[in-house]
Design a protein around this motif. Structure first.
Motif, PDB file in Angstrom:
ATOM      1  N   GLN A   1       0.565  -0.747   0.022  1.00  0.00           N
ATOM      2  CA  GLN A   1      -0.452  -0.262   0.097  1.00  0.00           C
ATOM      3  C   GLN A   1       0.723   1.354  -0.041  1.00  0.00           C
ATOM      4  OE1 GLN A   1      -2.169   1.009   3.456  1.00  0.00           O
ATOM      5  NE2 GLN A   1      -4.392   1.010   2.584  1.00  0.00           N
ATOM      6  N   PRO A   2       1.006   1.960  -0.907  1.00  0.00           N
ATOM      7  CA  PRO A   2       0.966   3.294  -0.810  1.00  0.00           C
ATOM      8  C   PRO A   2       1.400   4.235   0.637  1.00  0.00           C
ATOM      9  CG  PRO A   2      -0.154   3.048  -2.156  1.00  0.00           C
ATOM     10  CD  PRO A   2      -0.398   2.629  -2.262  1.00  0.00           C
ATOM     11  N   TYR A   3       2.057   5.077   0.330  1.00  0.00           N
ATOM     12  CA  TYR A   3       2.386   6.008   1.643  1.00  0.00           C
ATOM     13  C   TYR A   3       1.069   6.679   1.984  1.00  0.00           C
ATOM     14  CZ  TYR A   3       4.588  10.126  -0.647  1.00  0.00           C
ATOM     15  OH  TYR A   3       4.512  11.110  -1.636  1.00  0.00           O
ATOM     16  N   TYR A   4       0.575   6.656   1.150  1.00  0.00           N
ATOM     17  CA  TYR A   4      -0.417   8.097   0.757  1.00  0.00           C
ATOM     18  C   TYR A   4      -1.950   7.656   1.483  1.00  0.00           C
ATOM     19  CZ  TYR A   4      -0.098   6.837  -4.534  1.00  0.00           C
ATOM     20  OH  TYR A   4       0.080   6.238  -5.191  1.00  0.00           O
ATOM     21  N   GLU A   5      -1.713   5.946   0.976  1.00  0.00           N
ATOM     22  CA  GLU A   5      -3.115   5.480   1.270  1.00  0.00           C
ATOM     23  C   GLU A   5      -2.777   5.020   2.707  1.00  0.00           C
ATOM     24  OE1 GLU A   5      -4.818   4.228  -2.890  1.00  0.00           O
ATOM     25  OE2 GLU A   5      -3.509   2.716  -2.083  1.00  0.00           O
ATOM     26  N   ASP A   6      -1.932   5.226   3.479  1.00  0.00           N
ATOM     27  CA  ASP A   6      -2.332   4.531   4.691  1.00  0.00           C
ATOM     28  C   ASP A   6      -2.925   6.038   5.316  1.00  0.00           C
ATOM     29  OD1 ASP A   6      -1.309   4.844   8.186  1.00  0.00           O
ATOM     30  OD2 ASP A   6       0.536   3.402   6.845  1.00  0.00           O
ATOM     31  N   THR A   7      -3.763   4.858   6.865  1.00  0.00           N
ATOM     32  CA  THR A   7      -5.015   5.499   7.106  1.00  0.00           C
ATOM     33  C   THR A   7      -4.168   6.376   9.115  1.00  0.00           C
ATOM     34  OG1 THR A   7      -5.665   3.643   8.744  1.00  0.00           O
ATOM     35  CG2 THR A   7      -6.994   4.201   7.068  1.00  0.00           C
ATOM     36  N   SER A   8      -2.911   6.346   8.865  1.00  0.00           N
ATOM     37  CA  SER A   8      -2.462   6.983   9.979  1.00  0.00           C
ATOM     38  C   SER A   8      -2.430   8.452  10.046  1.00  0.00           C
ATOM     39  CB  SER A   8      -1.415   6.263  10.565  1.00  0.00           C
ATOM     40  OG  SER A   8      -0.147   6.625   9.117  1.00  0.00           O
ATOM     41  N   PRO A   9      -1.868   9.279  10.354  1.00  0.00           N
ATOM     42  CA  PRO A   9      -1.911  10.945   9.927  1.00  0.00           C
ATOM     43  C   PRO A   9      -0.442  10.562   9.620  1.00  0.00           C
ATOM     44  CG  PRO A   9      -2.551  11.022  12.213  1.00  0.00           C
ATOM     45  CD  PRO A   9      -1.730   9.016  11.872  1.00  0.00           C
ATOM     46  N   GLY A  10       0.201  10.481   9.694  1.00  0.00           N
ATOM     47  CA  GLY A  10       1.668  10.370   8.664  1.00  0.00           C
ATOM     48  C   GLY A  10       2.731  10.200   9.563  1.00  0.00           C
ATOM     49  N   TYR A  11       3.754  10.550   9.568  1.00  0.00           N
ATOM     50  CA  TYR A  11       5.712   9.784  10.257  1.00  0.00           C
ATOM     51  C   TYR A  11       6.065  10.965  10.796  1.00  0.00           C
ATOM     52  CZ  TYR A  11       7.236   8.380   5.932  1.00  0.00           C
ATOM     53  OH  TYR A  11       7.277   8.332   4.854  1.00  0.00           O
TER      54      TYR A  11
ATOM     55  N   GLN B   1      -2.822  15.308  -4.542  1.00  0.00           N
ATOM     56  CA  GLN B   1      -3.908  16.106  -4.792  1.00  0.00           C
ATOM     57  C   GLN B   1      -5.015  15.012  -3.516  1.00  0.00           C
ATOM     58  OE1 GLN B   1      -5.732  17.229  -7.884  1.00  0.00           O
ATOM     59  NE2 GLN B   1      -7.560  17.606  -6.572  1.00  0.00           N
ATOM     60  N   TRP B   2      -5.225  13.509  -3.801  1.00  0.00           N
ATOM     61  CA  TRP B   2      -5.793  12.784  -3.343  1.00  0.00           C
ATOM     62  C   TRP B   2      -4.826  11.565  -2.147  1.00  0.00           C
ATOM     63  CZ3 TRP B   2      -9.383  14.763  -4.196  1.00  0.00           C
ATOM     64  CH2 TRP B   2      -9.812  15.062  -5.419  1.00  0.00           C
ATOM     65  N   SER B   3      -5.108  11.422  -1.032  1.00  0.00           N
ATOM     66  CA  SER B   3      -4.744  10.740  -0.435  1.00  0.00           C
ATOM     67  C   SER B   3      -5.956  10.443   1.097  1.00  0.00           C
ATOM     68  CB  SER B   3      -3.752  11.282   1.060  1.00  0.00           C
ATOM     69  OG  SER B   3      -4.027  12.054   1.710  1.00  0.00           O
TER      70      SER B   3
ATOM     71  N   ALA C   1     -15.339   8.386  11.252  1.00  0.00           N
ATOM     72  CA  ALA C   1     -15.858   8.545  12.729  1.00  0.00           C
ATOM     73  C   ALA C   1     -16.262   7.456  13.586  1.00  0.00           C
ATOM     74  CB  ALA C   1     -17.317   9.820  12.622  1.00  0.00           C
ATOM     75  N   ASP C   2     -16.299   5.659  12.902  1.00  0.00           N
ATOM     76  CA  ASP C   2     -16.730   4.988  13.922  1.00  0.00           C
ATOM     77  C   ASP C   2     -15.422   4.364  13.799  1.00  0.00           C
ATOM     78  OD1 ASP C   2     -18.103   4.125  15.525  1.00  0.00           O
ATOM     79  OD2 ASP C   2     -18.308   2.482  13.932  1.00  0.00           O
ATOM     80  N   ALA C   3     -15.830   4.041  12.396  1.00  0.00           N
ATOM     81  CA  ALA C   3     -13.890   2.585  12.197  1.00  0.00           C
ATOM     82  C   ALA C   3     -12.682   3.108  12.847  1.00  0.00           C
ATOM     83  CB  ALA C   3     -13.520   2.510  10.748  1.00  0.00           C
ATOM     84  N   PRO C   4     -12.030   1.348  13.318  1.00  0.00           N
ATOM     85  CA  PRO C   4     -11.231   1.355  14.951  1.00  0.00           C
ATOM     86  C   PRO C   4      -9.976   1.618  13.918  1.00  0.00           C
ATOM     87  CG  PRO C   4     -12.513  -0.331  15.000  1.00  0.00           C
ATOM     88  CD  PRO C   4     -13.084   0.370  13.192  1.00  0.00           C
ATOM     89  N   GLU C   5     -10.018   1.651  12.573  1.00  0.00           N
ATOM     90  CA  GLU C   5      -8.182   2.370  12.013  1.00  0.00           C
ATOM     91  C   GLU C   5      -8.585   3.221  11.735  1.00  0.00           C
ATOM     92  OE1 GLU C   5     -11.798   0.125   8.542  1.00  0.00           O
ATOM     93  OE2 GLU C   5     -11.027   0.427  10.839  1.00  0.00           O
ATOM     94  N   TRP C   6      -9.157   4.650  11.738  1.00  0.00           N
ATOM     95  CA  TRP C   6      -9.264   5.621  11.647  1.00  0.00           C
ATOM     96  C   TRP C   6      -9.240   5.987  12.703  1.00  0.00           C
ATOM     97  CZ3 TRP C   6      -8.495   7.864   6.518  1.00  0.00           C
ATOM     98  CH2 TRP C   6      -9.076   6.974   5.685  1.00  0.00           C
ATOM     99  N   ALA C   7      -8.903   5.481  13.632  1.00  0.00           N
ATOM    100  CA  ALA C   7      -8.918   6.391  15.260  1.00  0.00           C
ATOM    101  C   ALA C   7      -7.663   7.132  15.627  1.00  0.00           C
ATOM    102  CB  ALA C   7      -8.796   5.290  16.272  1.00  0.00           C
ATOM    103  N   GLU C   8      -6.366   7.002  14.878  1.00  0.00           N
ATOM    104  CA  GLU C   8      -5.285   7.767  15.268  1.00  0.00           C
ATOM    105  C   GLU C   8      -6.130   8.939  14.435  1.00  0.00           C
ATOM    106  OE1 GLU C   8      -2.287   9.918  17.488  1.00  0.00           O
ATOM    107  OE2 GLU C   8      -3.215   7.643  18.033  1.00  0.00           O
ATOM    108  N   ALA C   9      -6.062   9.031  13.207  1.00  0.00           N
ATOM    109  CA  ALA C   9      -5.933  10.141  12.866  1.00  0.00           C
ATOM    110  C   ALA C   9      -7.351  11.055  12.746  1.00  0.00           C
ATOM    111  CB  ALA C   9      -6.384   9.712  10.681  1.00  0.00           C
ATOM    112  N   CYS C  10      -7.986  10.981  13.694  1.00  0.00           N
ATOM    113  CA  CYS C  10      -8.841  11.981  14.368  1.00  0.00           C
ATOM    114  C   CYS C  10      -8.333  11.757  15.626  1.00  0.00           C
ATOM    115  CB  CYS C  10     -10.640  10.733  14.319  1.00  0.00           C
ATOM    116  SG  CYS C  10     -11.538   9.316  13.002  1.00  0.00           S
ATOM    117  N   LEU C  11      -8.051  11.910  16.056  1.00  0.00           N
ATOM    118  CA  LEU C  11      -7.155  12.486  16.632  1.00  0.00           C
ATOM    119  C   LEU C  11      -6.271  12.933  17.374  1.00  0.00           C
ATOM    120  CD1 LEU C  11      -7.535   9.424  19.873  1.00  0.00           C
ATOM    121  CD2 LEU C  11      -8.755  11.030  20.042  1.00  0.00           C
ATOM    122  N   ASP C  12      -5.447  12.829  16.122  1.00  0.00           N
ATOM    123  CA  ASP C  12      -4.306  13.658  15.810  1.00  0.00           C
ATOM    124  C   ASP C  12      -4.667  14.952  15.437  1.00  0.00           C
ATOM    125  OD1 ASP C  12      -1.698  14.007  14.640  1.00  0.00           O
ATOM    126  OD2 ASP C  12      -2.635  14.122  12.710  1.00  0.00           O
TER     127      ASP C  12
END
Length: 980
Positions: free
Chosen positions: A3-13, A168-170, A379-390
């Motif tokens: 998976q390319p980094y721009y499709e990772d659900t994390s806030p980044g690094y 543009q898209w991520s 807003a509900d999916a666990p894999e997005w939790a850190e992105a939302c909190l960030d």
């Protein structure tokens, strides 16, 4: 395939911890300016190794930073409201992913190599990967949030190379579906900031205010490098060398409010760095069912603000933030919701300085998931939790020191879910001193206010009475009913409108639970374009060839894209004015009439205002004098006796204005804050004498078949007036149609689908009426024309009588309209139209003005004499539609060129509404942009006795029943004359 980094659900690094935005005396280097730029149509086609020192970018384009690359000839903007402009397949994005590579070569002296430094990006849309001198610093997502990377180890004296790859898209795009243009790029500042050893890493100001004692409490928490000690000084308060983390009481402070934005300047210092703080003392809480600041409830007179410029998108020039705040203050706006992301920090600095309540919103919206019934919603999916909190962490940490920020908003139109719950829990722990807002939390699980969008007036009133439908859970229902109610969006300002503002405001003022709201939205998001021959217009969705877009829905602001105020902003200013001036019952001791002045400020008395009284007769000034008004306290009223005024010969009006007594930071002395008009009673006016105009001889027929009556000539077959004096005219004839407004075209948000006013009107054939002449008769009393007006395939119609009489002043037309059949959708307008020579380009009138007015948007129009040009009467809505009506006209004159003027007068009641333009209603209706309107050699006049209201159906409730125009018998009279 990985998976390319721009499709990772994390806030980044790679990013450093979020911190407050503050001003430091540490060295900084702005990296804005002209960068080298290369656009690739897909991420895998972007050039490899472009971050290397020796990469040859000489063939690349030049691009200003900050900017959005589609606005500089690289690709195209895309506008959507709800749907994502790519398949809903989180976190994947299309292969066609425009990727912009940016390179900057910059010079530094060797001092930058001696201390640590950070590289700060204020905003990059939507995902960026950063290299400095060939070394990767990290990846960031969260477009409208700042991010910092440690840069010191990679800096060098002399030549440095910064390389940034922006996609543009991520995955982040799924969190940024915010009803605006999708515009990628480095669109906010890029800065290099030195971080000295022992310097300040973060600061958190806690400055409360106790209304009972007038005492402030002050504490500044600090995080420093290497554990260095930080100390606070606020010279104005006698605070000197206070250790960070210590709390003190401060006697006699002036509290901060949006009405009195008192700031104290402090310095937080270590041995190596000084940080400037602007401190405002205020306490925010929800108490006794109300949102209160310093113990007093607020009434929010607010707007939702997107950052937008017609040439630069969200890369706003700095001066426009101040222009926006000044415009808001001058139009009685006291609150802003930063829809739907944190703005540039300088905007909040101005809100602190000049005074606006701010609901600060997180950079989060997932509205497009509604198309999938919210399945997979981040807003509900666990894999997005850190992105939302960030995102909420970066929001709160950046802006926590702004006294103007009185509420945190978790985001907008993101449904509900466990990640929003987690965000709310984090905010409550980090900053318990501010309430929370969450638009989608209708059960108020974690919100401190009950917030809804676009509710109709009757539902808002029910909520004000605590009579809304109950929730299934009694405990949840009891909690929600205990909370204040705020309309986070209402009164959709799309095109001509919104209507119904005054009715909303009356509800807000009547029920303490209703604490106001935020009009959608501040500015039309049009992008400036030009036709091939150089004429300017503003583009919207679809104008750039996008296969999927939401058309004109971005054009819904109180300002036009160039920041010209629309009539809607004038209407808002009037309806939310903070002083109510009304007639009071009875007479005073001096036998003058009495008025009641109510102070609707939340905090301020009226000592900063002066009042003036003006008397007019038939719109002409008679006298003006100051009016003494005591400094009425906030929320209180006083009755004032007006001086006894001289009688006037004409129609008399008293105008009372509340003006700034002295210059304020946001407006000059004399700026009008509020006003009212009171008509003189019959006993206050001199008796009118006069015999009235004398009649003229009966009509006669000429050999060519024309009828001549007084100064008018009529076609003998159709009965139409064709000449008035020496002036060729055509009409007047009954007119029932108007060029639909955006609100006319839309179904109410709360009604049946497709149940728009226009659907009913077209179904009745009102856009295609034909006129049949049944009789043209002349007799001693004048000319009588009987017609029937109806549409093909329709049984319903209008029977119309035109009775023409003449006197020495001109022609008197009496129109009698009798509807036959059913008209369930009402009528767009009811009046007559006529065409006159195009030379008549100057207009004077006695009626309401100076701006346009419609049945449910007329509070800002006052009675007086006004002058304009026909061209200036037009309101240049980005999407052409019905506009420009001047209401309650007693008389109007059109003049210009060689030849007589045309005078139109109301004869008795009802008075008429005047619309004059150089194109027909059909021309107006078919135009997509203002440049599609071509001026004719004739003027087209509409003299209406009534129009349908405006409402807010483009996204909200339709026209209130009182402002709908129903088909009913009506008779009215006009006098037409050629004069001069």
């Amino acid at each position: 395939m990985s998976q390319p980094y721009y499709e990772d659900t994390s806030p980044g690094y790679g990013a450093r911890p979020a911190r407050a935005a503050f001003t430091t005396d540490a060295a900084t280097a702005g990296l804005g300016g002209i960068w080298r730029f290369h656009l690739s149509p897909a991420a895998d086609l972007a050039p490899d190794g472009f971050w290397a020192d020796d990469f040859d970018d000489s063939s690349w384009s030049l691009l200003p930073v900050p900017s959005h690359w589609p606005l500089h000839g690289h690709g195209s903007p895309v506008y959507t409201n709800i749907g994502y402009p790519f398949p809903l397949d989180p976190p994947r994005v299309p292969d066609e992913n425009p990727t912009g590579d940016h390179r900057l070569v910059f010079e530094l002296d060797d001092s930058w190599t001696r201390e640590p430094a950070v590289l700060r990006f204020e905003g990059v849309d939507s995902c960026a990967r950063i290299w400095l001198n060939g070394q990767e610093l990290g990846v960031t997502r969260g477009s409208r949030l700042p991010v910092e990377f440690a840069a010191g180890p990679h800096l060098r004296a002399g030549r440095n190379v910064l390389a940034v790859r922006v996609h543009q898209w991520s995955s982040g795009s799924y969190l940024e579906d915010q009803d605006m243009w999708w515009l990628p790029g480095i669109f906010r500042d890029v800065t290099l900031i030195r971080r000295p050893p022992g310097g300040v890493e973060d600061a958190f100001v806690h400055a409360g205010y106790d209304t009972s004692t007038g005492r402030g409490t002050l504490r500044v928490d600090a995080v420093t490098r290497d554990g260095a000690e930080a100390r606070l000084s606020v010279p104005e308060l006698g605070v000197d060398d206070l250790p960070a983390g210590d709390t003190i009481a401060v006697e006699g402070v002036a509290p901060w409010t949006a009405e009195t934005p008192r700031l104290y300047h402090g310095v937080l210092a270590t041995g190596t760095e000084r940080v400037t703080l602007r401190i405002g003392f205020r306490t925010v809480a929800v108490e006794d069912g109300q949102l209160r600041v310093n113990g007093r409830p607020l009434l929010l007179r607010g707007v939702n603000r997107h950052e937008h410029h017609p040439d630069h998108g969200r890369a706003l020039p700095a001066e426009l933030d101040r222009e926006d705040v000044l415009l808001m203050k001058r139009h009685n706006i006291n609150a802003v919701r930063t829809s739907h992301y944190p703005p540039h920090p300088r905007f909040l600095d101005l809100c602190d300085e000049l005074g606006l309540w701010v609901v600060l919103e997180c950079d989060l919206e997932t509205h497009g998931f509604s198309a999938a019934d919210w399945r997979g919603n981040p807003a509900d999916a666990p894999e997005w939790a850190e992105a939302c909190l960030d995102r909420i962490r970066r929001t709160v940490e950046r802006d926590k020191n702004h006294p103007s920020v009185v509420m945190w908003s978790l985001g907008n139109e993101s449904g509900t879910g466990r990640n929003l719950d987690a965000m709310a829990a984090w905010v409550r722990e980090r900053d318990p001193g501010r309430p929370l807002h969450d638009e989608g939390d209708h059960e108020c699980r974690h919100s401190d206010v009950y917030s809804r969008m676009y509710l109709p007036h009757d539902e808002v009133e029910a909520i004000g009475r605590h009579a809304e439908p109950p929730l299934d859970d009694p405990d949840a229902d009891a909690r929600r009913r205990s909370l204040p109610f705020i309309l986070c969006e209402y009164a959709h300002a799309m095109g001509n409108g919104p209507g119904g503002l005054a009715e909303y405001q009356r509800l807000f003022e009547r029920y303490p639970r209703l604490q106001g709201g935020f009009v959608w939205e501040w500015i039309d998001q049009g992008l400036r374009q030009r036709t091939p021959d150089g004429r300017e217009f503003f583009a919207y969705g679809g104008d750039f060839g996008e296969p999927f877009h939401d058309g004109t829905f971005a054009i819904d602001g109180l300002l036009f894209p160039d920041r010209t105020p629309s009539p809607g902003l004038a209407e808002l200013k009037k309806t939310v004015e903070p002083i109510a001036i009304r007639a009071a019952e009875g007479r005073g001791d001096g036998r003058g009439r009495r008025i009641r002045i109510t102070n609707r400020y939340d905090f301020s008395d009226l000592s900063h205002l002066c009042f003036e009284l003006a008397l007019s007769s038939d719109g002409l000034p008679v006298l003006a004098k100051p009016l003494h008004v005591p400094p009425v306290a906030a929320g209180e009223s006083a009755e004032i006796e007006l001086p006894v005024l001289p009688p006037v010969d004409g129609e008399g009006w008293i105008t009372i204005s509340a003006l700034l007594a002295e210059e304020q930071p946001w407006a000059p002395a004399g700026h009008e804050v509020a006003w009212t008009q009171l008509p003189l009673t019959e006993e206050e006016q001199a008796s009118r004498r006069g015999t009235g105009p004398r009649p003229v001889p009966a009509p006669r027929r000429r050999p060519d078949g024309r009828l001549v009556l007084g100064s008018g000539e009529f076609d003998g077959r159709s009965g139409r007036l064709v000449r008035l004096g020496t002036m060729d005219v055509d009409g007047p004839v009954l007119d029932l149609w108007r060029a639909p407004t955006d609100n006319d075209r839309s179904a109410s948000l709360w009604g049946p689908p497709d149940d728009s006013a226009v659907r009913w009107w077209r179904q009745a054939g009102l856009d295609r009426m034909v006129h049949r002449v049944d009789e043209v008769a002349d007799g001693p009393d004048g000319v009588l024309v009987r017609t029937r007006v109806a549409a093909a395939a329709q049984a319903s119609g209008m029977t119309v009588e035109y009775r023409w009489a003449a006197d020495e002043s001109g022609l008197v037309l009496t129109v009698r309209v009798e509807p036959a059949g059913d008209w369930p959708g009402g009528l767009p307008r009811l009046g007559v139209r006529m065409a006159v020579p195009g030379r008549l380009g100057q207009v004077r009138w006695f009626g309401r003005g100076p701006g346009e007015a419609y049945p449910d948007s007329r509070s800002a129009a006052r009675v007086g004499r006004f002058s304009s040009t026909v061209d200036a009467l037009q309101t240049p809505y980005v999407v052409p539609q019905e506009n420009g009506a001047r209401a309650d006209v007693r008389w109007a004159e059109l003049s210009g060129g060689d030849g007589p003027a045309l005078r139109m007068e109301s004869v008795g009641l009802p008075r008429f509404s005047l619309t004059a333009r150089r194109w027909t209603t059909g021309d107006l209706e078919s135009a997509r942009h203002t440049t599609d309107l071509a001026a004719s050699d004739r003027l087209f006049l509409h003299l209406d006795v009534a129009q349908y209201g405006l409402g807010s159906a483009s996204c909200g409730p339709g026209v209130l029943p009182a402002h709908r125009l129903q088909a009913a018998p009506v008779t009215w009279s006009l006098r037409l004359s050629a004069c001069g």
